[in-house]
Design a protein around this motif. Structure first.
Motif, PDB file in Angstrom:
ATOM      1  N   PRO A 110      -2.323 -12.256  -2.593  1.00  0.00           N
ATOM      2  CA  PRO A 110      -2.626 -10.918  -3.117  1.00  0.00           C
ATOM      3  C   PRO A 110      -2.766  -9.847  -2.047  1.00  0.00           C
ATOM      4  N   ARG A 111      -3.206 -10.220  -0.878  1.00  0.00           N
ATOM      5  CA  ARG A 111      -3.374  -9.205   0.161  1.00  0.00           C
ATOM      6  C   ARG A 111      -2.039  -8.743   0.728  1.00  0.00           C
ATOM      7  N   ARG A 112      -1.015  -9.559   0.635  1.00  0.00           N
ATOM      8  CA  ARG A 112       0.316  -9.150   1.096  1.00  0.00           C
ATOM      9  C   ARG A 112       1.099  -8.462  -0.019  1.00  0.00           C
ATOM     10  N   GLY A 113       0.863  -8.868  -1.242  1.00  0.00           N
ATOM     11  CA  GLY A 113       1.589  -8.267  -2.366  1.00  0.00           C
ATOM     12  C   GLY A 113       0.750  -7.278  -3.141  1.00  0.00           C
ATOM     13  N   ALA A 114      -0.268  -6.718  -2.491  1.00  0.00           N
ATOM     14  CA  ALA A 114      -1.292  -5.920  -3.172  1.00  0.00           C
ATOM     15  C   ALA A 114      -0.721  -4.839  -4.084  1.00  0.00           C
ATOM     16  N   ALA A 115       0.185  -4.005  -3.559  1.00  0.00           N
ATOM     17  CA  ALA A 115       0.686  -2.872  -4.345  1.00  0.00           C
ATOM     18  C   ALA A 115       1.490  -3.335  -5.554  1.00  0.00           C
ATOM     19  N   ALA A 116       2.286  -4.396  -5.394  1.00  0.00           N
ATOM     20  CA  ALA A 116       3.086  -4.886  -6.520  1.00  0.00           C
ATOM     21  C   ALA A 116       2.190  -5.467  -7.610  1.00  0.00           C
ATOM     22  N   TYR A 117       1.146  -6.195  -7.217  1.00  0.00           N
ATOM     23  CA  TYR A 117       0.170  -6.661  -8.211  1.00  0.00           C
ATOM     24  C   TYR A 117      -0.451  -5.465  -8.931  1.00  0.00           C
ATOM     25  N   ALA A 118      -0.862  -4.467  -8.156  1.00  0.00           N
ATOM     26  CA  ALA A 118      -1.551  -3.315  -8.748  1.00  0.00           C
ATOM     27  C   ALA A 118      -0.672  -2.583  -9.753  1.00  0.00           C
ATOM     28  N   HIS A 119       0.591  -2.386  -9.416  1.00  0.00           N
ATOM     29  CA  HIS A 119       1.491  -1.684 -10.343  1.00  0.00           C
ATOM     30  C   HIS A 119       1.695  -2.496 -11.619  1.00  0.00           C
ATOM     31  N   ALA A 120       1.790  -3.810 -11.492  1.00  0.00           N
ATOM     32  CA  ALA A 120       1.964  -4.649 -12.682  1.00  0.00           C
ATOM     33  C   ALA A 120       0.756  -4.535 -13.602  1.00  0.00           C
ATOM     34  N   TYR A 121      -0.434  -4.683 -13.047  1.00  0.00           N
ATOM     35  CA  TYR A 121      -1.619  -4.739 -13.900  1.00  0.00           C
ATOM     36  C   TYR A 121      -2.116  -3.351 -14.314  1.00  0.00           C
ATOM     37  N   TYR A 122      -1.744  -2.320 -13.566  1.00  0.00           N
ATOM     38  CA  TYR A 122      -1.975  -0.948 -14.032  1.00  0.00           C
ATOM     39  C   TYR A 122      -1.149  -0.712 -15.293  1.00  0.00           C
ATOM     40  N   GLU A 123       0.099  -1.167 -15.274  1.00  0.00           N
ATOM     41  CA  GLU A 123       0.964  -1.002 -16.454  1.00  0.00           C
ATOM     42  C   GLU A 123       0.367  -1.735 -17.650  1.00  0.00           C
ATOM     43  N   LEU A 124      -0.206  -2.903 -17.407  1.00  0.00           N
ATOM     44  CA  LEU A 124      -0.853  -3.638 -18.492  1.00  0.00           C
ATOM     45  C   LEU A 124      -2.031  -2.845 -19.048  1.00  0.00           C
ATOM     46  N   MET A 125      -2.817  -2.231 -18.164  1.00  0.00           N
ATOM     47  CA  MET A 125      -3.970  -1.450 -18.610  1.00  0.00           C
ATOM     48  C   MET A 125      -3.554  -0.190 -19.372  1.00  0.00           C
ATOM     49  N   LEU A 126      -2.307   0.271 -19.158  1.00  0.00           N
ATOM     50  CA  LEU A 126      -1.814   1.455 -19.856  1.00  0.00           C
ATOM     51  C   LEU A 126      -1.544   1.190 -21.338  1.00  0.00           C
ATOM     52  N   HIS A 127      -1.334  -0.060 -21.685  1.00  0.00           N
ATOM     53  CA  HIS A 127      -0.882  -0.411 -23.034  1.00  0.00           C
ATOM     54  C   HIS A 127      -2.000  -1.075 -23.845  1.00  0.00           C
ATOM     55  N   GLU A 128      -1.727  -1.187 -25.146  1.00  0.00           N
ATOM     56  CA  GLU A 128      -2.624  -1.938 -26.019  1.00  0.00           C
ATOM     57  C   GLU A 128      -2.764  -3.353 -25.461  1.00  0.00           C
TER      58      GLU A 128
END
Length: 408
Positions: free
Chosen positions: A161-179
């Motif tokens: 996670p520390r190396r892929g931090a931004a990609a994880y964040a974008h994925a789970y931000y998108e999840l938080m955007l939706h129902e």
């Protein structure tokens, strides 16, 4: 032990105080602590093939280093490796049985990498994960408004996670955007599955420092009953595999640990199909799993997310290539990865596999099998690329690429 046999473990160089050592590490965790070996000791260990006798090892060492090593020194190395569970021996067999019994008896799959790849303390962990979402690389910590629809699928990395931090964040931000989903089917890359079973489930809840995420045991049992193989034959693979652990960790951060359930399924390599030019869906094991999961999903009234925990290319000397992964190689990898990702964006499993077959998976797409499975389940759904990245490893002259995508 006259013909010692080393287990299948990782070996990689480590520089310490201007000297090169080789670190032995067991990715299964059955040997809990890594061991550092000097180059002479490592040479001896390469001869631990279960066939070469100690006098033969002694002679090979003398021929290589032009000095004689006493047999008792080889025996001391054998004893140390055996005590650390790196040898295939009665001691290791006892260790394997004990660990297996403890794991199968536990109602939870422990957070194996807490304190290693991410913080173990809940407060520090929340701060660490929140920092991944911060701009400029992250999408922001919290969505200001939510979309009414839910996502059909999500692709997220399984790199550290520390190396892929931004990609994880974008994925789970998108999840938080939706129902939010009510059931998350997690298709994780199985790095160490080598048996005939390609799909491996568990009924265990997945523990995280933020709380245990509940596995939908009823759903998993219904899926297992439909599937023609044995979904639990290799359940021990879940014990140390990180590809699902990291997804559950981010789910617990993004959604909390309650309000939904998961179905954790590891997908082993489709390498034999790539080697044989066989479309995975035509393999009876893959086809049976797809049919079983489609039938279960068709009967679902809940909002379901199909989540793939995957990485993309693995190139460079660490992974067996004869070349170093430099900026030119990284640029080529990115072009080829984006061509592959275009098939995901179109929801085209056949095109995805055909693209892999163009070079017989020369880039070693680590998430090939779970991504293909996800694409078959969501065929025709359009996907959006959220974030792409490459983690360079100058010390090993290697690189790993990864991406996050949302599937509508």
């Amino acid at each position: 032990m006259q013909t010692p046999l080393i287990r299948s473990v990782e070996a990689f160089p480590v520089e310490q105080q201007d000297q090169t050592f080789v670190c032995l590490r067991d990715p299964t965790g059955l040997a809990p602590e890594p061991i550092l070996l000097g180059m002479g000791a490592y040479f001896i260990v390469t001869l631990f093939n279960g066939k070469t006798s100690l006098p033969e090892i002694q002679n090979a060492f003398a021929a290589r280093f032009h000095e004689t090593i006493p047999l008792e020194k080889i025996e001391e190395l054998i004893a140390a490796l055996d005590a650390a569970f790196f040898l295939d021996s009665p001691a290791f067999a006892d260790r394997q049985r004990k660990v297996r019994d403890e794991f199968l008896a536990s109602p939870e799959r422990p957070a194996a990498l807490a304190g290693l790849c991410y913080e173990n303390d809940p407060g520090r962990l929340r701060l660490e994960l929140a920092s991944f979402f911060d701009p400029p690389d992250g999408p922001g910590r919290a969505p200001t408004a939510k979309k009414a629809a839910s996502l059909a699928g999500l692709i997220a990395p399984h790199i550290d996670p520390r190396r892929g931090a931004a990609a994880y964040a974008h994925a789970y931000y998108e999840l938080m955007l939706h129902e939010p989903p009510e059931l998350v089917v997690i298709l994780g890359t199985s790095h160490y599955g080598a048996g005939p079973q390609l799909f491996t489930a568990t009924r265990k809840n997945y523990a995280t420092p933020l709380g245990a995420v509940e596995t939908d045991r009823d759903f998993v049992d219904r899926l297992a009953a439909r599937y023609q193989g044995d979904l639990f034959a290799d359940e021990m693979l879940h014990r140390s595999e990180h590809s699902i652990e990291f997804q559950v960790l981010f789910l617990a951060y993004a959604l909390g640990a309650r309000g939904y359930k998961v179905a954790p399924i590891l997908v082993s390599s489709f390498h034999e199909m790539v080697a044989g030019g066989i479309v995975p869906a035509s393999d009876p094991r893959v086809n049976s799993f797809l049919d079983a999961l489609r039938a279960e999903l068709a009967a679902e009234s809940r909002r379901v997310l199909i989540l793939a925990g995957v990485d993309f290319a693995h190139v460079g000397r660490k992974f067996g290539d004869s070349f170093a992964a430099d900026s030119d190689v990284a640029a080529r990898v990115q072009r080829e990865d984006l061509d592959l990702i275009a098939n995901i964006q179109r929801g085209d499993p056949a095109g995805f596999f055909a693209d892999i077959m163009k070079d017989r998976d020369a880039r070693r797409i680590c998430g090939l099998s779970p991504m293909y499975t996800q694409l078959e389940l969501l065929s025709g759904h359009a996907a959006r690329l959220l974030k792409y990245g490459i983690a360079m490893e100058p010390q090993t002259e290697s690189a790993v690429s990864f991406a996050s995508l949302a599937i509508d």
